[in-house]
Scaffold this motif. Structure first.
Motif, PDB file in Angstrom:
ATOM      1  N   ILE B 147     -26.402  13.980  -7.203  1.00 20.37           N
ATOM      2  CA  ILE B 147     -27.773  14.402  -7.524  1.00 20.37           C
ATOM      3  C   ILE B 147     -28.544  13.261  -8.182  1.00 20.37           C
ATOM      4  O   ILE B 147     -29.695  12.998  -7.858  1.00 20.37           O
ATOM      5  CB  ILE B 147     -27.760  15.647  -8.439  1.00 20.37           C
ATOM      6  CG1 ILE B 147     -27.178  16.850  -7.690  1.00 20.37           C
ATOM      7  CG2 ILE B 147     -29.163  15.972  -8.949  1.00 20.37           C
ATOM      8  CD1 ILE B 147     -26.854  18.040  -8.589  1.00 20.37           C
ATOM      9  N   ARG B 152     -35.145  11.695  -4.933  1.00 22.72           N
ATOM     10  CA  ARG B 152     -35.775  11.029  -6.069  1.00 22.72           C
ATOM     11  C   ARG B 152     -34.745  10.969  -7.177  1.00 22.72           C
ATOM     12  O   ARG B 152     -34.270  11.996  -7.655  1.00 22.72           O
ATOM     13  CB  ARG B 152     -37.002  11.817  -6.515  1.00 22.72           C
ATOM     14  CG  ARG B 152     -37.709  11.171  -7.666  1.00 22.72           C
ATOM     15  CD  ARG B 152     -38.993  11.884  -7.952  1.00 22.72           C
ATOM     16  NE  ARG B 152     -39.669  11.309  -9.099  1.00 22.72           N
ATOM     17  CZ  ARG B 152     -40.868  11.677  -9.497  1.00 22.72           C
ATOM     18  NH1 ARG B 152     -41.513  12.616  -8.858  1.00 22.72           N
ATOM     19  NH2 ARG B 152     -41.434  11.122 -10.534  1.00 22.72           N
ATOM     20  N   VAL B 298     -40.313  10.061  -1.585  1.00 22.20           N
ATOM     21  CA  VAL B 298     -39.151  10.905  -1.297  1.00 22.20           C
ATOM     22  C   VAL B 298     -39.305  12.283  -1.905  1.00 22.20           C
ATOM     23  O   VAL B 298     -38.510  13.176  -1.633  1.00 22.20           O
ATOM     24  CB  VAL B 298     -37.815  10.340  -1.847  1.00 22.20           C
ATOM     25  CG1 VAL B 298     -37.267   9.270  -0.950  1.00 22.20           C
ATOM     26  CG2 VAL B 298     -37.950   9.855  -3.269  1.00 22.20           C
ATOM     27  N   ASP B 299     -40.313  12.425  -2.781  1.00 18.65           N
ATOM     28  CA  ASP B 299     -40.476  13.700  -3.469  1.00 18.65           C
ATOM     29  C   ASP B 299     -41.660  14.464  -2.890  1.00 18.65           C
ATOM     30  O   ASP B 299     -42.814  14.068  -3.048  1.00 18.65           O
ATOM     31  CB  ASP B 299     -40.679  13.441  -4.966  1.00 18.65           C
ATOM     32  CG  ASP B 299     -40.796  14.732  -5.757  1.00 18.65           C
ATOM     33  OD1 ASP B 299     -40.845  15.809  -5.135  1.00 18.65           O
ATOM     34  OD2 ASP B 299     -40.839  14.661  -6.997  1.00 18.65           O
ATOM     35  N   ASN B 300     -41.342  15.556  -2.238  1.00 15.61           N
ATOM     36  CA  ASN B 300     -42.338  16.394  -1.579  1.00 15.61           C
ATOM     37  C   ASN B 300     -43.398  16.921  -2.551  1.00 15.61           C
ATOM     38  O   ASN B 300     -44.542  17.150  -2.186  1.00 15.61           O
ATOM     39  CB  ASN B 300     -41.587  17.565  -0.926  1.00 15.61           C
ATOM     40  CG  ASN B 300     -42.427  18.336   0.046  1.00 15.61           C
ATOM     41  OD1 ASN B 300     -43.181  17.745   0.801  1.00 15.61           O
ATOM     42  ND2 ASN B 300     -42.304  19.645   0.011  1.00 15.61           N
TER      43      ASN B 300
END
Lengths: 177, 553
Positions: B147, B152, B298-300
């Motif tokens: 993780i 991100r 990368v972070d929606n």
């Protein structure tokens, strides 16, 4: 709050373990957003809970909340029910004043709304009604004059009509988590 | 084989390639420290305070790209990590923080040194775990590393109960979980290429995501292909060498004049791995006013969060640029010339001694030395004046703005690179975690500390000048500290710079000493309390309003 507010229903499949609710409610509170209603319970898969959150806000708030929740490790699937044709249901229990004179009036109202009497005492009644939230609102208005002693609504539950399921949705978490 | 939980932890860390840990022992991690001792394969750096350990793990992660690891005991040990974890969270730095906690039979009884650290760190970690059963320990650690370093990046905390550390369980070694690639929507690559090809004045805006995805070569190729000027946020510093001709310098509140002018003149912004923070976008409505914006992240959840964009592309910057660049057409170079022209009218060169010190230090420092900063005026001066020509060597608390970050981070960066480090700090920041100088001395860290000593909290004071009519409330420090003696008492060397003429010779002495003796050197740089950070754009203001000098000076 913003002028163009809408009532959004967010559905999510989340891990059924301790702390998940705090993680999700934290995402709302740190943005100053209020959770209007929240329903959560285990599903056919005991490891998975289904959560229904009602958010009153604008589209920006909705998009942020869905995307932020989607990022959580414990959130598996998420979607907004407003986009789909859905069945909404909520259950109400209401304890009202009901003496020998008013009892029959209440029973008459119950017939129209298909509400049930689940408890009866000398001067009170507990009424039960299931339906979409608007129906419950309307019913409450009619029984209010009798005097509501206490009441509880379960919060909204929702399922999309037809074969569509939340499990089938393509979410951010499927690509990254 | 059957192992105790504490040994499973150490073995799982070795699986992940961990060779360095920053931490501090205590009652609830005695078994973990015992396992560490018996195993002997991991270098543990004992800091003076857990906050230093968390910042060190952060600095280590920034320079290596690996996951930084820190240990702390329960209760106060765990809470002392909090600022370091929040710092890493805001800057998306991969970190795994391991804390011990009381045993399951003591949990929730307000036992000695018990604290709900998982609850406390919930909003400042990507995810966190409480391990209550030894059978879940190995899989939890593997997942934590996955993780922290995927998507991100960010910090993950694992709280391991005392009973888990001592309980035995079957342990099977395993390889780290394979990283998940984000599939890019091909239509988005084509759309991005179309927008860029149609644009006349594209500006490349580089954020920390470029550093996180190590897309340095790809960035250079991309900027070359379209012959576009490049600007960066604080987090993106070093992704493109500062001496590269396309680089206009930093963008934002204290960004360069050239970058601000290029932003205003541009017709298309290609924002790579940046979140349009309020220190860069300043006014989120006016920032991209009428321009096309391509946002790659990368972070929606970053898309349309602060600035509304024309096209958002969910992708790792590295793969995105690899696929995009071949689809782009070359440009004629006129736009770059115009943008560079503003560069000549460089930011009003005020008589700021810190500038001279930073420029000289950059000349003297070995080319691949990490630069670490604390937070405040000195941080902005360093970002503006200290050229970073090698990537991923700049460590600074961007999002959280953590005063006191520098000392710990410098120790981490030193262990991450094995090289001499330069720390630029201020007397306000240094006083927050100066205890870690003892760690640097004990561990023999070659470190040059440039302590920009002006006797005030310079950045706050600057705002009091501008926004509070020079009412300097609590920003004058009145300290009687002799930093030279302080350094010496800790076993470090102290050098004083109080004249412009001394800068060259004294800095040379400092760098030579640190390099030869593998010891920290503290350089007490006396600077004026009235120096300002300029240019400046006021919060919420438009780029057109950039101040080149102070209005009332």
């Amino acid at each position: 709050m913003q002028s163009d507010t809408t009532k959004y229903t967010i559905s999510a499949l989340v891990a059924n373990k301790s702390g998940v609710l705090t993680r999700i409610s934290g995402l709302f509170s740190r943005r100053g957003y209020n959770i209007e209603s929240l329903t959560v319970c285990a599903t056919e898969d005991p490891d998975v809970s289904r959560m229904t959150v009602i958010l009153i806000g604008d589209e920006y708030m909705l998009n942020q909340m869905i995307r932020q929740m989607d990022k959580l490790e414990d959130v598996m699937k998420i979607g907004c029910a407003n986009e789909l044709d859905c069945v909404y249901r909520e259950l109400l229990l209401a304890k009202v004043n009901a003496n020998s004179e008013t009892r029959s009036q209440i029973t008459l109202i119950n017939e129209v709304y298909k509400a049930k009497v689940v408890d009866l005492s000398i001067d009170t009644m507990i009424l039960e009604l299931t339906g979409d939230p608007e129906k419950l609102d309307a019913y409450l208005k009619v029984i209010e004059p009798f005097g509501i002693l206490e009441m509880q609504r379960t919060g909204v539950t929702v399922l999309a009509r037809g074969r569509h399921t939340l499990k089938d949705r393509d979410c951010y978490g499927d690509h990254v988590n | 084989m059957k192992l105790k939980g504490a040994d499973i932890l150490i073995n799982c860390l070795l699986e992940q390639g961990v060779d360095t840990i920053f931490g501090y022992p205590g009652g609830a991690v005695l078994d973990i420290y015992d396992a560490l001792y018996r195993n002997g394969k991991i270098h543990h750096i004992l800091t003076a305070h857990e906050q230093g350990a968390a910042h060190a793990a952060d600095g280590y992660a920034r320079v290596t790209g690996k996951v930084g690891v820190c240990f702390a005991t329960s209760g106060p040990g765990a809470t002392n990590l909090v600022t370091g974890i929040a710092t890493a969270y805001m800057d998306s730095i991969p970190m795994v923080a391991v804390t011990g906690n009381v045993g399951l039979n003591m949990l929730g009884r307000d036992s000695f040194q018990e604290v709900d650290i998982a609850g406390i760190t919930m909003p400042i970690t990507k995810h966190n775990f409480i391990v209550k059963d030894v059978k879940e320990l190995a899989s939890t650690i593997r997942k934590a590393f996955y993780i922290a370093s995927n998507g991100r990046k960010g910090p993950v905390l694992i709280d391991i109960l005392k009973n888990v550390q001592t309980a035995e369980c079957e342990y099977e070694p395993a390889k780290p979980l394979p990283p998940k690639k984000i599939a890019i929507d091909n239509g988005n690559i084509d759309r991005a290429a179309e927008i860029i090809n149609e644009s006349k004045k594209p500006l490349v805006m580089v954020g920390g995501g470029v550093v996180a995805s190590r897309a340095f070569d790809e960035l250079k190729d991309f900027a070359e292909k379209i012959d576009a000027p490049v600007t960066y946020t604080l987090m993106g510093k070093g992704a493109l060498p500062d001496d590269e001709r396309r680089n206009l310098g930093m963008l934002g509140m204290h960004g360069t004049v050239a970058a601000a002018r290029a932003l205003i003149a541009s017709d298309c912004i290609i924002a790579l791995g940046t979140r349009f923070s309020d220190r860069v976008a300043l006014n989120r409505e006016l920032f991209a006013n009428g321009k096309k914006v391509i946002h790659v992240d990368v972070d929606n959840a970053e898309f349309n969060k602060n600035v509304n964009v024309t096209l958002s592309v969910l992708a790792d910057v590295k793969t995105f640029l690899q696929e995009l660049t071949p689809k782009l057409e070359g440009k004629d170079g006129e736009w770059l010339k115009t943008a560079k022209a503003a560069d000549g009218k460089k930011d009003a060169v005020a008589n700021v001694r810190a500038y001279d010190i930073l420029k000289k230090a950059a000349e003297l420092a070995p080319e691949d030395s990490p630069l670490i900063t604390d937070v405040g005026q000195h941080q902005m001066w360093a970002a503006q004046q200290y050229p970073m020509n090698k990537p991923a060597l700049f460590c600074s608390s961007g999002g959280l703005g953590t005063m006191g970050y520098g000392m710990g981070a410098a120790i981490g960066a030193a262990f991450g690179t094995g090289r001499l480090c330069v720390l630029v700090t201020g007397d306000g920041c240094f006083n927050m975690n100066m205890n870690e100088l003892s760690t640097a001395v004990t561990e023999g860290v070659p470190l040059v500390i440039l302590l920009m000593n002006n006797g005030v909290l310079g950045m706050v004071r600057q705002w009091q000048k501008i926004f509070y009519n020079r009412r300097f409330s609590q920003t004058t420090l009145h300290k009687k500290t002799d930093y030279i003696k302080f350094a010496e008492s800790f076993g470090a060397k102290g050098i004083l710079i109080d004249k412009n003429d001394d800068i060259g010779a004294k800095l040379k002495e400092a760098f030579d000493f640190a390099a030869h003796n593998l010891e920290p050197v503290l350089v007490d740089c006396r600077i004026s309390e009235d120096d300002n950070v300029l240019p400046m754009i006021k919060p919420g203001a438009a780029y057109e309003t950039q101040l080149k000098e102070m209005e009332d000076d």
